[in-house]
Enzyme design. Structure first.
Site, PDB file in Angstrom:
ATOM      1  N   GLY A 247       0.811  -1.204   0.000  1.00  0.00           N
ATOM      2  CA  GLY A 247       0.000   0.000   0.000  1.00  0.00           C
ATOM      3  C   GLY A 247       0.851   1.264   0.000  1.00  0.00           C
ATOM      4  N   CYS A 248       0.172   2.393  -0.195  1.00  0.00           N
ATOM      5  CA  CYS A 248       0.884   3.672  -0.315  1.00  0.00           C
ATOM      6  C   CYS A 248       1.406   4.162   1.032  1.00  0.00           C
ATOM      7  CB  CYS A 248      -0.025   4.716  -0.954  1.00  0.00           C
ATOM      8  SG  CYS A 248      -1.672   4.851  -0.212  1.00  0.00           S
ATOM      9  N   TYR A 249       0.545   4.199   2.045  1.00  0.00           N
ATOM     10  CA  TYR A 249       1.014   4.589   3.373  1.00  0.00           C
ATOM     11  C   TYR A 249       2.099   3.649   3.860  1.00  0.00           C
ATOM     12  CZ  TYR A 249      -2.797   7.946   4.432  1.00  0.00           C
ATOM     13  OH  TYR A 249      -3.652   9.015   4.461  1.00  0.00           O
TER      14      TYR A 249
END
Length: 382
Positions: free
Chosen positions: A160-162
């Site tokens: 994921g991005c986070y």
């Protein structure tokens, strides 16, 4: 020529995959999958693709698609891929999943945080966590990078991005034992594209503009993903080995401890009124005897040869505008001598390195290509 199919091609991550792959001479996109726009011209949905993509959107039939392509990208909601994937599909093609369905090794943790039943737990152990800078060897299946040999790996769980920015910001310090892992706090901000393209009242212009707001406080679903990957780094430290996270996770699976050495963090995400970008500010207590020079050396040791990680050094901090539209991660840090805490700040484009760009990076590794192929574009500015 690598033949590609994209399921979820009309979401933000899917459209970014199209933008990155369409210009390549070694890739052909043969399937623009979309649940909502079947039969419509792709360029009617995304006008930036006018005279570039002439294809119509197709459905999301993975069984039919698997017969036509070398790799399928699934940019779909949580639970979709796990509900439709099969051994037959994986026997025909590779799958790079941009959702969270196969990122977590403990199915109970997945079901607790995502509030859905996992429909394919038998494939969790096979999936490789596709954070390339940490798991490159596992993604390649032990084969050299850039030699044209295709990896035996069939299923990639794209991070994921986070999580990408948070893990990369903290990984060297956990792995080299410089911080107290019980003191980690991650305070992160995201542009609104991170919430997807679906129509939701909290994401309307008037709801987001001229404001900043936290959400999913203490409950965000990326939390266990960060904890699990940092847990593998901690295990490597404690046990005195230098293996990849995937090699460590395999050992945990064999010993029925899939989550790694437990690390618990505070993670608070915020929504800010910009289209793209993630900025993660990470805090932890620096253990006695370590200095800012040691921190800088730790980052250099782990990332000094990484093309997509740009180390800014001590006292210089990243900004989302300097990574927008690129596959770069910028990392800077400082040591607060007054509180004895190290503060690491990481920034990336959530749609590129936080999703589609990282997926392409994984594809390059799987097919024995240069890892940077198609991803060397500089950030956009202004």
């Amino acid at each position: 020529m690598i033949k590609v199919g994209i399921i979820g091609s009309t979401g933000y991550a899917g459209q970014e995959l199209v933008r990155l792959l369409q210009p390549r001479k070694d890739v052909e996109i043969v399937w623009f999958g979309s649940h909502s726009y079947v039969g419509q011209k792709y360029s009617d949905i995304y006008g930036n693709m006018f005279k570039i993509v002439e294809a119509d959107c197709l459905d999301d039939n993975l069984d039919e698609l698997a017969d036509q392509v070398d790799v399928i990208f699934t940019a779909t909601p949580q639970g979709y891929l796990a509900g439709v994937i099969s051994e037959e599909i994986l026997s025909k093609t590779k799958v790079i999943d941009i959702s969270a369905d196969f990122r977590l090794k403990d199915v109970n943790v997945y079901e607790e945080w995502y509030k859905i039943e996992h429909k394919a737990p038998q494939l969790i152990d096979e999936a490789i966590y596709g954070l390339c800078e940490i798991n490159r060897e596992a993604i390649r299946g032990g084969k050299p990078v850039g030699n044209g040999e295709v990896s035996d790996v069939r299923l990639i769980a794209n991070p994921g991005c986070y999580t990408t920015t948070s893990i990369l910001s903290l990984y060297p310090l956990v792995k080299q034992g410089m911080i107290d892992p019980t003191t980690i706090i991650v305070d992160a901000k995201s542009g609104t594209s991170g919430a997807g393209r679906g129509a939701k009242v909290p994401n309307l212009y008037c709801e987001v503009n001229e404001s900043i707001k936290p959400y999913a406080v203490a409950t965000h679903r990326h939390t266990p993903e960060i904890e699990e990957q940092l847990g593998y780094a901690r295990f490597a430290l404690v046990n005195g080995n230098d293996r990849t996270n995937s090699a460590v996770s395999d050992e945990f699976a064999e010993n029925n401890n899939p989550g790694g050495d437990p690390i618990t963090i505070n993670f608070t995400p915020h929504l800010v009124p910009m289209n793209r970008g993630i900025l993660s500010t990470c805090y932890a207590t620096l253990l006695p005897g370590f200095t800012a020079e040691d921190v800088a050396e730790a980052f250099k040791t782990e990332y000094g040869n990484e093309y997509f990680i740009r180390l800014l050094g001590e006292g210089r901090f990243p900004e989302t505008r300097w990574v927008e539209g690129s596959n770069f991660v910028d990392i800077g840090f400082t040591v607060d001598k007054r509180t004895n805490r190290v503060i690491v700040v990481g920034a990336l484009d959530n749609v590129v390195k936080g999703a589609a760009g990282q997926a392409v990076q994984n594809m390059n590794l799987l097919f024995g290509l240069e890892e940077t192929e198609g991803l060397t574009m500089p950030p956009l500015f202004p």
